[in-house]
Write an enzyme that holds these catalytic residues in place. Structure first.
Site: not given
Ligand code: ATR
Length: 299
Positions: A83, A120
């Site tokens: 990420k 997220d």
């Protein structure tokens, strides 16, 4: 009344020479539910497309991304441990990515630029709202808009950013104090509560969110079940862990008559933006979607 996936058979997946392609980059990636979820939506909406797992070692991450782009993919999800690398590689970053310093969704634009997003945190807030928890209206007189986050990792950062944007006052508590201090210092308006004291101070909060892997099957402490006797009457308890579906923390909260929200909704909602960008359809997260993904946990 919602119908189960059994009563509404999905159409056969259509993959022609013009199929739109996307996937999930991770190492390892075998545990990811994203291929299952995206291919479910592709079939449900009759999209000519496919979504595949893309195991890429950390040292090969950039080569893999450039290769996907060269091969005509529309983009990819990015999971552990890539990420931060995805954040560095993206040419254009959305506010969500800049605020979290990480990217979980890459979109390959027609002009050759790579756009990076972090979905997220917003997925988490969307899952709360879908469960009927309205922010910041969840607040009440004794707690104001205060929310307590357990944990100070990447998941905590994403959730903190989105909860703050939704109008909540975020407090962090973490076993390793220095990490909580670091996270709080890097985002405006955050405070820190000592790990040893949070159970006693629970009456101060309208919402409690576990962003750690505590309570997760196969995790560091699957039985994690803190004391909730000091909880405010209207406390909402959310857990980002989704295996098991009801964690010991949630079970304890339910036993006390508190509202709970599990982690599956976040998993499903964080996927919506990418699906829309790659495949051109706004997918629904509903009971049928949940049932389909849940079925994969028992098989
Ligand atoms: P992620 O990026 O997925 O959030 P992470 O950065 O590894 O993952 O963070 C995991 C979180 O779970 C951390 O807040 C970690 O606490 P520490 O910073 O003290 O390590 C927390 N965590 C993991 N195992 C724990 C345990 N046994 N007790 C308390 N907290 C734990």
């Amino acid at each position: 009344m919602t119908s189960s996936p059994d009563t509404q058979p999905l159409p056969v997946q259509r993959i022609t020479g013009k199929a739109r392609l996307a996937g999930v980059l991770g190492w390892p990636v075998g545990h990811s539910r994203s291929p299952l979820l995206h291919n479910y939506w592709l079939r449900r909406y009759g999209v000519d497309g496919a979504y595949v797992p893309l195991p890429a070692r950390p040292e090969a991450f950039e080569v893999a991304v450039r290769g996907l782009q060269a091969a005509g993919f529309r983009g990819a999800n990015v999971t552990v441990p890539h990420k931060e690398a995805a954040f560095r590689l993206a040419d254009v970053l959305d506010e969500s990515a800049r605020a979290t310093g990480s990217v979980n969704t890459l979109i390959f634009q027609d002009d050759g630029m790579i756009r990076g997003l972090s979905t997220d945190g917003d997925g988490f807030v969307a899952s709360l709202r879908a469960a009927g928890v309205d922010l910041p209206a969840v607040s009440h007189a004794s707690t104001g808009r205060r929310v307590l986050l357990l944990g100070a990792g990447g998941a905590a950062r994403s959730v903190a950013v989105s909860l703050a944007a939704a109008g909540m006052e975020v407090c962090i508590t973490n076993r390793t104090r220095a990490r909580a201090d670091e996270l709080a210092a890097s985002l405006p308006g955050l405070s820190v509560c000592p790990w040893e004291e949070w159970e006693d101070r629970l009456g101060d909060y309208a919402l409690l969110v576990n962003t750690t892997s505590l309570g997760m099957e196969g995790g560091p402490e699957p039985g994690f079940c803190p004391a909730l006797e000091r909880a405010s009457a209207g406390l909402v308890v959310a857990d980002i862990v989704y295996v098991p579906r009801v964690t010991p923390l949630m079970a304890e909260a339910q036993r006390r008559g508190l509202r709970t929200v599990g982690g599956l909704g976040m998993l499903l909602h964080q996927a919506r933006l990418g699906f829309h960008a790659w495949f051109g359809v706004e997918p629904q997260v509903d009971a049928q979607t949940e049932a389909y993904v849940l079925a994969s946990f028992s098989s």
